[in-house]
Design a protein around this motif. Structure first.
Motif, PDB file in Angstrom:
ATOM      1  N   UNK A  94       0.817  -1.219   0.000  1.00 26.03           N
ATOM      2  CA  UNK A  94       0.000   0.000   0.000  1.00 26.03           C
ATOM      3  C   UNK A  94       0.851   1.270   0.000  1.00 26.03           C
ATOM      4  N   UNK A  95       2.164   1.111   0.159  1.00 22.60           N
ATOM      5  CA  UNK A  95       3.091   2.233   0.271  1.00 22.60           C
ATOM      6  C   UNK A  95       2.659   3.186   1.391  1.00 22.60           C
ATOM      7  N   UNK A  96       2.575   2.629   2.588  1.00 24.33           N
ATOM      8  CA  UNK A  96       2.189   3.423   3.752  1.00 24.33           C
ATOM      9  C   UNK A  96       2.671   2.730   5.018  1.00 24.33           C
ATOM     10  N   UNK A  97       2.686   3.483   6.114  1.00 26.57           N
ATOM     11  CA  UNK A  97       3.055   2.920   7.394  1.00 26.57           C
ATOM     12  C   UNK A  97       1.980   1.987   7.919  1.00 26.57           C
ATOM     13  N   UNK A  98       2.351   1.007   8.734  1.00 22.49           N
ATOM     14  CA  UNK A  98       1.371   0.050   9.250  1.00 22.49           C
ATOM     15  C   UNK A  98       0.295   0.700  10.106  1.00 22.49           C
ATOM     16  N   UNK A  99       0.596   1.804  10.778  1.00 19.91           N
ATOM     17  CA  UNK A  99      -0.418   2.459  11.605  1.00 19.91           C
ATOM     18  C   UNK A  99      -1.581   2.948  10.753  1.00 19.91           C
ATOM     19  N   UNK A 299      -3.031   0.987  20.529  1.00 22.53           N
ATOM     20  CA  UNK A 299      -4.197   0.317  19.939  1.00 22.53           C
ATOM     21  C   UNK A 299      -3.844  -0.385  18.643  1.00 22.53           C
ATOM     22  N   UNK A 300      -2.692  -0.019  18.063  1.00 24.43           N
ATOM     23  CA  UNK A 300      -2.275  -0.620  16.794  1.00 24.43           C
ATOM     24  C   UNK A 300      -0.759  -0.683  16.748  1.00 24.43           C
ATOM     25  N   UNK A 301      -0.241  -1.701  16.086  1.00 22.46           N
ATOM     26  CA  UNK A 301       1.202  -1.823  15.941  1.00 22.46           C
ATOM     27  C   UNK A 301       1.748  -0.713  15.053  1.00 22.46           C
ATOM     28  N   UNK A 302       2.957  -0.252  15.400  1.00 28.07           N
ATOM     29  CA  UNK A 302       3.543   0.897  14.739  1.00 28.07           C
ATOM     30  C   UNK A 302       5.055   0.817  14.898  1.00 28.07           C
ATOM     31  N   UNK A 328       4.324  -9.842  21.546  1.00 27.61           N
ATOM     32  CA  UNK A 328       2.908 -10.171  21.423  1.00 27.61           C
ATOM     33  C   UNK A 328       2.182  -8.998  20.776  1.00 27.61           C
ATOM     34  N   UNK A 329       1.525  -9.182  19.644  1.00 29.03           N
ATOM     35  CA  UNK A 329       0.966  -8.068  18.879  1.00 29.03           C
ATOM     36  C   UNK A 329      -0.090  -7.269  19.647  1.00 29.03           C
ATOM     37  N   UNK A 330      -0.274  -6.028  19.203  1.00 28.33           N
ATOM     38  CA  UNK A 330      -1.348  -5.181  19.738  1.00 28.33           C
ATOM     39  C   UNK A 330      -2.710  -5.738  19.310  1.00 28.33           C
ATOM     40  N   UNK A 331      -3.762  -5.135  19.808  1.00 25.03           N
ATOM     41  CA  UNK A 331      -5.105  -5.591  19.444  1.00 25.03           C
ATOM     42  C   UNK A 331      -5.388  -5.381  17.957  1.00 25.03           C
ATOM     43  N   UNK A 332      -4.863  -4.291  17.399  1.00 29.22           N
ATOM     44  CA  UNK A 332      -4.997  -4.025  15.967  1.00 29.22           C
ATOM     45  C   UNK A 332      -6.447  -4.119  15.488  1.00 29.22           C
ATOM     46  N   UNK A 333      -6.665  -4.756  14.335  1.00 27.93           N
ATOM     47  CA  UNK A 333      -8.013  -4.899  13.788  1.00 27.93           C
ATOM     48  C   UNK A 333      -8.557  -6.302  13.993  1.00 27.93           C
ATOM     49  N   UNK A 334      -8.049  -6.989  15.017  1.00 25.79           N
ATOM     50  CA  UNK A 334      -8.558  -8.322  15.356  1.00 25.79           C
ATOM     51  C   UNK A 334      -9.963  -8.206  15.930  1.00 25.79           C
ATOM     52  N   UNK A 335     -10.703  -9.304  16.015  1.00 24.86           N
ATOM     53  CA  UNK A 335     -12.024  -9.238  16.659  1.00 24.86           C
ATOM     54  C   UNK A 335     -11.956  -8.650  18.061  1.00 24.86           C
ATOM     55  N   UNK A 336     -10.895  -8.988  18.811  1.00 27.96           N
ATOM     56  CA  UNK A 336     -10.755  -8.430  20.164  1.00 27.96           C
ATOM     57  C   UNK A 336     -10.542  -6.921  20.106  1.00 27.96           C
TER      58      UNK A 336
END
Length: 353
Positions: A94-99, A299-302, A328-336
């Motif tokens: 996507x040519x963008x940062x993960x956040x 709230x999101x990995x960065x 251990x990953x952040x909650x991100x866009x997971x169901x949790x």
């Protein structure tokens, strides 16, 4: 004899003007996160860092002192170094940062989850405090879609002036330029929200179950801030401690195994302690062979989680005698993760729906 004064014009003489372009009656929800550069080369990195480090909420040094340091030193040397760090985690597709990728996905998944119930009465959007999409343009977009009530949701579980407050400052600056301001609510920090603690615990259990080892120690690492900000009254430290304590209790971990640390310090001043990197080094040097790190303040990995925790701190641990390391990953866009945001949004929209 002079003529009597003529009667005042009748109110009905002023005809109502119809503005078909002005819409109203809908509710907007704007998710807001910190931001990300538009690229990893020198110029976009410099632009991003200049906006970020010029914010008086972030750097509280006097302008006369900070301006020459920022412009003559920091913005000369730091863009190249940080650009390499961003390149190591960049979403090249996507040519963008993960956040940016994750925040967009969080918004889309939240909207999809609530659409069957709310229909088109609520419009969801997202913005970055620094960089794009900017807060002002997204507020304007919500207004254009008929949102005369807007819920601002800073995606920071713990409140801090350099994060939650500056995001709201940016929104309020935009509101000051509007003739027809929407009614606005700001979602409060959710550091002790039971739904959030449960989501964190469930996410951690799932991540730990995937490992081929049982970590001797798990660090609960939060982004740091200068100690001076705490002494001035910022509640961030206390809210981090509360999250750490509640999460440890939910998981049944002892304080010896589940430890609180702070990362990402910048400059010579004392920051909140204990420091994550120094703790990682001390653990490895003292004989700890396995460990994990989780970052429940994000709230999101960065950059601060993917490059600093999973990259730099992994190297520190392994180079000082450690053998097995996991981030251990952040909650991100997971169901949790969407569970947490949904809980906050539903609570704050009460009375509007």
């Amino acid at each position: 004899m002079s003529e009597p004064m003529s009667a005042a014009p009748q109110a009905s003489a002023m005809k109502p003007v119809d503005h078909p372009s002005i819409r109203s009656g809908r509710i907007g929800v704007l998710l807001m996160n910190l931001g990300t550069p538009e690229g990893t080369s020198y110029r976009p990195m410099r632009a991003y860092l200049k906006e970020f480090l010029s914010d008086r909420r972030v750097i509280e040094e006097p302008r006369w002192k900070w301006w020459p340091i920022l412009n003559l030193i920091v913005l000369t040397t730091r863009p190249g170094r940080k650009g390499k760090d961003y390149a190591s985690i960049w979403n090249n597709e996507r040519d963008e940062g993960p956040l940016k990728t994750i925040t967009r996905s969080q918004t889309e998944k939240l909207a999809a989850r609530l659409a069957p119930e709310l229909g088109d009465r609520v419009v969801f959007d997202w913005a970055m405090r620094y960089g794009l999409p900017d807060v002002k343009s997204r507020l304007a977009a919500l207004l254009a879609q008929g949102c005369d009530r807007i819920l601002l949701v800073p995606l920071y579980p713990q409140y801090a002036a350099p994060t939650s407050a500056t995001a709201c400052d940016q929104a309020f600056r935009a509101l000051m330029t509007m003739r027809w301001q929407p009614s606005v609510r700001v979602a409060p920090p959710y550091f002790e929200d039971p739904a959030h603690i449960k989501a964190l615990a469930d996410s951690m259990r799932g991540s730990l179950a995937k490992l081929d080892f049982d970590p001797e120690v798990i660090l609960c690492s939060f982004h740091g801030m200068p100690k001076e900000y705490l002494l001035k009254g910022d509640p961030y430290y206390c809210q981090c401690v509360k999250t750490w304590r509640l999460l440890g209790e939910e998981l049944g971990f002892s304080a010896e195994r589940f430890r609180l640390t702070f990362q990402s310090r910048f400059g010579p001043d004392e920051w909140l302690q204990p420091y994550t990197d120094e703790t990682v080094k001390a653990l490895a040097s003292s004989g700890t062979k396995s460990m994990a790190i989780v970052a429940p303040g994000f709230s999101a990995d960065c950059l601060e989680t993917l490059e600093e925790l999973d990259g730099e701190n992994r190297e520190i641990f392994l180079h000082n005698g450690g053998e097995k390391f996991a981030y251990l990953p952040c909650l991100n866009d997971t169901p949790e993760g969407i569970d947490t945001i949904e809980s906050v949004v539903r609570r704050e929209l009460m009375g509007w729906l």
